[in-house]
Design a protein around this motif. Sequence first.
Motif, PDB file in Angstrom:
ATOM      1  N   LYS A 178      48.923   4.009 -58.313  1.00  0.00           N
ATOM      2  CA  LYS A 178      48.959   4.554 -56.960  1.00  0.00           C
ATOM      3  C   LYS A 178      50.246   5.343 -56.720  1.00  0.00           C
ATOM      4  O   LYS A 178      50.240   6.352 -56.003  1.00  0.00           O
ATOM      5  N   GLU A 179      51.369   4.899 -57.321  1.00  0.00           N
ATOM      6  CA  GLU A 179      52.646   5.584 -57.134  1.00  0.00           C
ATOM      7  C   GLU A 179      52.591   7.011 -57.684  1.00  0.00           C
ATOM      8  O   GLU A 179      53.185   7.932 -57.107  1.00  0.00           O
ATOM      9  N   ARG A 180      51.883   7.208 -58.788  1.00  0.00           N
ATOM     10  CA  ARG A 180      51.778   8.552 -59.353  1.00  0.00           C
ATOM     11  C   ARG A 180      50.899   9.445 -58.489  1.00  0.00           C
ATOM     12  O   ARG A 180      51.187  10.639 -58.331  1.00  0.00           O
ATOM     13  N   ASP A 224      50.449   9.109 -55.172  1.00  0.00           N
ATOM     14  CA  ASP A 224      51.215   9.419 -53.958  1.00  0.00           C
ATOM     15  C   ASP A 224      52.316  10.435 -54.249  1.00  0.00           C
ATOM     16  O   ASP A 224      52.565  11.347 -53.459  1.00  0.00           O
ATOM     17  N   GLY A 225      52.986  10.262 -55.392  1.00  0.00           N
ATOM     18  CA  GLY A 225      54.033  11.210 -55.751  1.00  0.00           C
ATOM     19  C   GLY A 225      53.503  12.613 -55.968  1.00  0.00           C
ATOM     20  O   GLY A 225      54.152  13.601 -55.614  1.00  0.00           O
ATOM     21  N   THR A 226      52.301  12.709 -56.532  1.00  0.00           N
ATOM     22  CA  THR A 226      51.680  14.024 -56.744  1.00  0.00           C
ATOM     23  C   THR A 226      51.283  14.663 -55.415  1.00  0.00           C
ATOM     24  O   THR A 226      51.472  15.866 -55.204  1.00  0.00           O
ATOM     25  N   ILE A 227      50.741  13.868 -54.512  1.00  0.00           N
ATOM     26  CA  ILE A 227      50.340  14.389 -53.199  1.00  0.00           C
ATOM     27  C   ILE A 227      51.542  14.966 -52.458  1.00  0.00           C
ATOM     28  O   ILE A 227      51.464  16.055 -51.870  1.00  0.00           O
ATOM     29  N   HIS A 228      52.659  14.249 -52.504  1.00  0.00           N
ATOM     30  CA  HIS A 228      53.839  14.644 -51.740  1.00  0.00           C
ATOM     31  C   HIS A 228      54.819  15.470 -52.554  1.00  0.00           C
ATOM     32  O   HIS A 228      55.974  15.653 -52.137  1.00  0.00           O
ATOM     33  N   CYS A 229      54.371  15.970 -53.717  1.00  0.00           N
ATOM     34  CA  CYS A 229      55.178  16.886 -54.544  1.00  0.00           C
ATOM     35  C   CYS A 229      56.507  16.279 -54.951  1.00  0.00           C
ATOM     36  O   CYS A 229      57.545  16.949 -54.916  1.00  0.00           O
ATOM     37  N   LYS A 230      56.502  15.005 -55.325  1.00  0.00           N
ATOM     38  CA  LYS A 230      57.729  14.358 -55.782  1.00  0.00           C
ATOM     39  C   LYS A 230      58.099  14.857 -57.176  1.00  0.00           C
ATOM     40  O   LYS A 230      57.220  15.175 -57.985  1.00  0.00           O
ATOM     41  N   ASP A 275      60.580   6.537 -60.730  1.00  0.00           N
ATOM     42  CA  ASP A 275      60.948   6.510 -59.325  1.00  0.00           C
ATOM     43  C   ASP A 275      60.591   7.801 -58.593  1.00  0.00           C
ATOM     44  O   ASP A 275      60.525   7.828 -57.370  1.00  0.00           O
ATOM     45  N   PHE A 276      60.378   8.892 -59.337  1.00  0.00           N
ATOM     46  CA  PHE A 276      59.971  10.181 -58.768  1.00  0.00           C
ATOM     47  C   PHE A 276      60.938  10.647 -57.676  1.00  0.00           C
ATOM     48  O   PHE A 276      60.531  11.045 -56.583  1.00  0.00           O
ATOM     49  N   THR A 277      62.225  10.579 -57.975  1.00  0.00           N
ATOM     50  CA  THR A 277      63.254  11.112 -57.096  1.00  0.00           C
ATOM     51  C   THR A 277      64.042  12.163 -57.870  1.00  0.00           C
ATOM     52  O   THR A 277      63.773  12.415 -59.042  1.00  0.00           O
ATOM     53  N   ILE A 312      53.642  15.833 -63.311  1.00  0.00           N
ATOM     54  CA  ILE A 312      53.724  15.923 -64.771  1.00  0.00           C
ATOM     55  C   ILE A 312      53.311  14.605 -65.410  1.00  0.00           C
ATOM     56  O   ILE A 312      52.530  14.579 -66.378  1.00  0.00           O
ATOM     57  N   ALA A 313      53.824  13.484 -64.863  1.00  0.00           N
ATOM     58  CA  ALA A 313      53.465  12.171 -65.407  1.00  0.00           C
ATOM     59  C   ALA A 313      51.972  11.905 -65.273  1.00  0.00           C
ATOM     60  O   ALA A 313      51.340  11.365 -66.188  1.00  0.00           O
TER      61      ALA A 313
END
Length: 240
Positions: free
Chosen positions: A80-82, A84-90, A119-121, A95-96
């Motif tokens: 789910k973290e990947r 959400d990170g993709t949706i919000h352009c983290k 961590d997508f920061t 790429i992951a």
Amino acid sequence: MSGLPREVLKWLQSLDLTHSVKNTRRDFSNGYLVAEIFSWYYPQDIQMHSFVNGTSIERKMGNWQQLERFFQRHQLGIAKERVDGTIHCKPGAAIALVEQVYTLLTNRKVRKLEKTPNDFTDSSYQSQLPSYARSTASQAIKNNIAITELTTQPDRIVSMQKAQNIVDTHVEHRRQEREHNPERFGIRAGDSLSPRHATGGAEPKSVKDSKQQESQEHNTEGSSAVKEVEVSQPSKPAAP
């Protein structure tokens, strides 16, 4: 630059997608290209007429909700973290996710020299900058919490926890900077590395002066003696 490995780019080009990948964060954020990739391997489960190639947060959430149900049904194990990170352009999230999709669908591992952070920061990018060019705590929060996150996650407690995690990471990096480069911060041997959380060493001059002044005032009050003053009463005049 897409930032994707060469073998993944060649694989994407072989799928004849609607448009080529130029900006990985932007191109995969709405989930449309991800759905198009899976439609080549699962044509019975992924129908492209159900997905919309839009940029609004509502379009993005609608596409990804369908994809997440598909991921769960086929037990693909995409975190789910990947998503959400993709949706919000983290940073690094898209790429992951694409690399994981490549491994799932082709049974081939991606050859990488560096491990993708989870961590997508922008902490990895910040670590490459000189100390004077790195973000402040407030700028770090602005860089790593997107407006769309606040829109899709209205829970203030969750947002505060995210912000606190970013601030804690920033403070830890600053502590490490003070430890590795004390000369830059004017720290002498025996001084505390963190003025906010002193663990030893000399006190700041302002605090020391304040304590000395209080001590002097206390000593002055204690040494001052109270002197009695005798007042003589005037004598009464004699009676005639």
